[in-house]
Design an enzyme around this catalytic site. Structure first.
Site, PDB file in Angstrom:
ATOM      1  N   LYS A 140       0.851  -1.191   0.000  1.00  0.00           N
ATOM      2  CA  LYS A 140       0.000   0.000   0.000  1.00  0.00           C
ATOM      3  C   LYS A 140       0.883   1.237   0.000  1.00  0.00           C
ATOM      4  O   LYS A 140       1.999   1.220   0.536  1.00  0.00           O
ATOM      5  CB  LYS A 140      -0.879   0.018   1.249  1.00  0.00           C
ATOM      6  CG  LYS A 140      -2.176   0.790   1.083  1.00  0.00           C
ATOM      7  CD  LYS A 140      -3.203  -0.016   0.311  1.00  0.00           C
ATOM      8  CE  LYS A 140      -4.576   0.648   0.337  1.00  0.00           C
ATOM      9  NZ  LYS A 140      -5.605  -0.192  -0.270  1.00  0.00           N
ATOM     10  N   GLY A 173     -26.186   2.399   3.152  1.00  0.00           N
ATOM     11  CA  GLY A 173     -25.380   3.101   2.155  1.00  0.00           C
ATOM     12  C   GLY A 173     -25.795   2.668   0.762  1.00  0.00           C
ATOM     13  O   GLY A 173     -25.920   1.476   0.489  1.00  0.00           O
ATOM     14  N   VAL A 174     -26.041   3.629  -0.118  1.00  0.00           N
ATOM     15  CA  VAL A 174     -26.471   3.302  -1.483  1.00  0.00           C
ATOM     16  C   VAL A 174     -25.559   4.030  -2.477  1.00  0.00           C
ATOM     17  O   VAL A 174     -26.012   4.680  -3.410  1.00  0.00           O
ATOM     18  CB  VAL A 174     -27.949   3.675  -1.737  1.00  0.00           C
ATOM     19  CG1 VAL A 174     -28.511   2.821  -2.893  1.00  0.00           C
ATOM     20  CG2 VAL A 174     -28.811   3.462  -0.512  1.00  0.00           C
ATOM     21  N   GLY A 175     -24.246   3.911  -2.266  1.00  0.00           N
ATOM     22  CA  GLY A 175     -23.278   4.468  -3.196  1.00  0.00           C
ATOM     23  C   GLY A 175     -23.169   3.627  -4.447  1.00  0.00           C
ATOM     24  O   GLY A 175     -24.038   2.780  -4.715  1.00  0.00           O
ATOM     25  N   ASN A 176     -22.112   3.820  -5.225  1.00  0.00           N
ATOM     26  CA  ASN A 176     -21.976   3.131  -6.511  1.00  0.00           C
ATOM     27  C   ASN A 176     -22.010   1.613  -6.381  1.00  0.00           C
ATOM     28  O   ASN A 176     -22.713   0.931  -7.128  1.00  0.00           O
ATOM     29  CB  ASN A 176     -20.666   3.556  -7.193  1.00  0.00           C
ATOM     30  CG  ASN A 176     -20.713   4.997  -7.674  1.00  0.00           C
ATOM     31  OD1 ASN A 176     -21.784   5.522  -7.953  1.00  0.00           O
ATOM     32  ND2 ASN A 176     -19.558   5.628  -7.755  1.00  0.00           N
ATOM     33  N   VAL A 177     -21.241   1.075  -5.444  1.00  0.00           N
ATOM     34  CA  VAL A 177     -21.204  -0.384  -5.277  1.00  0.00           C
ATOM     35  C   VAL A 177     -22.549  -0.883  -4.785  1.00  0.00           C
ATOM     36  O   VAL A 177     -23.125  -1.835  -5.335  1.00  0.00           O
ATOM     37  CB  VAL A 177     -20.078  -0.793  -4.297  1.00  0.00           C
ATOM     38  CG1 VAL A 177     -20.164  -2.292  -3.974  1.00  0.00           C
ATOM     39  CG2 VAL A 177     -18.706  -0.480  -4.892  1.00  0.00           C
ATOM     40  N   ALA A 178     -23.071  -0.251  -3.736  1.00  0.00           N
ATOM     41  CA  ALA A 178     -24.316  -0.725  -3.131  1.00  0.00           C
ATOM     42  C   ALA A 178     -25.506  -0.620  -4.082  1.00  0.00           C
ATOM     43  O   ALA A 178     -26.395  -1.477  -4.073  1.00  0.00           O
ATOM     44  CB  ALA A 178     -24.599   0.051  -1.849  1.00  0.00           C
TER      45      ALA A 178
END
Length: 364
Positions: free
Chosen positions: A80, A180-185
């Site tokens: 990382k 959470g309803v972001g791009n992935v969700a």
């Protein structure tokens, strides 16, 4: 922080400090383990309070990538990078190109990708100086936006968790509470809706919530209400540490499976879930679709091949639960054990190979 003491305790290989005065670059590259292959892990830009905090974050995240890549079945180790600074002000072409030259100097021991505070465009600038970077623009043969692939992997992992919790991997008729309803969700919700699951959603972004309500018939609840709703599956897909002393007594779900990183606030919360009989799906196993997808770029990206690899998340999640039952341990410990067993197996194999080579040479 006693750096060598810390590195020895957790078996780190390398810690590099990179600076370029002209561009303002101050970067720390941590390489944890390359037993399985070159270290792959993203570049994070963050305004750390102290240099010690930045070092600790780089080391912690690198180790996490070792386990994530190993559990995903990838022939990659963990690394990382953290770049110290405010991503809104520190970015410039010279900085990323200088950083690319440092990566190139490692000659393939470390491969970078996007992370918090960096974008596809930033990876393109790094790519000007090195090929050891993934998540670049599709024009360069990249895989593009990883969110849909990550979501599909979470969906497959959730089905494996449902099989463990309910005896069937069908999600039809199951109620899933998505935090959470972001791009992935959002993409995860699409898969769940298509299979006939009932959705309960929440997010601080009201527009994202409304979109899920309009497109999937989801029920919207407040951000604090999501933990206590009647549901079969709780899917944490926003911030980490939502499984804690306050929320565990509220959660009614039999299964926890979601896309968020670092879902357990403390490891003891995984112990509590195990004691309660809740099927907890370790985050770095179920949300590995993104890293599996970008790792395919190293072979010249092929979407069909990458998606077949993402399908294996189902088996990986099932494998974690198998170890959990076998050894009577919480699933988060089982996930670590699965990764460690794979690394140790390769370490022994390499050691045996070297010994055999030595014997052959000594007989000549």
């Amino acid at each position: 922080m006693e750096i060598f003491k810390y590195m020895t305790k957790y078996d780190y290989e390398q810690l590099l400090f990179c600076q370029d005065e002209q561009s303002g670059l101050k970067a720390i590259i941590a390489i944890h383990d390359t037993t399985l292959g070159p270290a792959l892990g993203g570049t994070r830009i963050w305004q750390y309070e102290t240099e010690a905090e930045a070092i600790e974050d780089a080391l912690r995240l690198a180790k996490g990538m070792t386990y994530k890549n190993a559990a995903a079945g990838l022939n990659l180790g963990g690394g990382k990078t953290v770049i110290i600074g405010d991503p809104k002000t520190v970015k410039n072409e010279a900085l990323f190109r200088a950083f690319g030259r440092f990566i190139q100097g490692l000659n393939g021991r470390y491969i970078t990708a996007e992370d918090v505070g960096t974008t596809v465009q930033d990876m393109d600038l790094i790519h000007e100086e090195t090929d050891y970077v993934t998540g670049i623009s599709e024009a360069f043969g990249s895989s593009g936006n990883p969110s849909p692939v990550t979501a599909y992997g979470v969906y497959r992992g959730m089905k494996a968790a449902a099989k463990e919790g309910f005896g069937s991997d069908s999600l039809e008729g199951k109620t899933v509470a998505v935090q959470g309803v972001g791009n992935v969700a959002f993409n995860l919700c699409r898969h769940l809706h298509e299979e006939g699951a009932n959705l309960i959603v929440t997010d601080i972004n009201e527009e994202a919530v409304q979109r899920a309500v309009d497109e999937f018939g989801a029920k919207a609840v407040g951000t604090d209400e999501i933990y206590s709703v009647d549901c079969d599956i709780y899917a944490p897909c926003a911030l980490g540490a939502t499984i804690n002393d306050d929320t565990i007594p509220q959660i009614k779900a039999k299964v926890i499976a979601g896309a968020a990183n670092n879902q357990l606030k403390e490891t003891r919360h995984g112990d509590i879930l195990h004691e309660k009989g809740v099927v907890y799906t370790p985050d770095y196993v179920i949300n590995a679709g993104g890293v599996i997808n970008v790792a395919d770029e190293l072979n010249g990206y092929n979407e069909e091949r990458a998606m077949k690899r993402v399908e294996t998340i189902y088996a990986n999640v099932a494998g974690v639960f198998e170890i959990s039952r076998r050894d009577n341990i919480p699933s988060y410990v089982a996930a670590d054990r699965m990764a460690e067993e794979r690394i140790e197996q390769m370490r022994k194999s390499r050691s045996q190979f070297l010994q055999n080579g030595h014997h052959i040479l000594s007989r000549r």
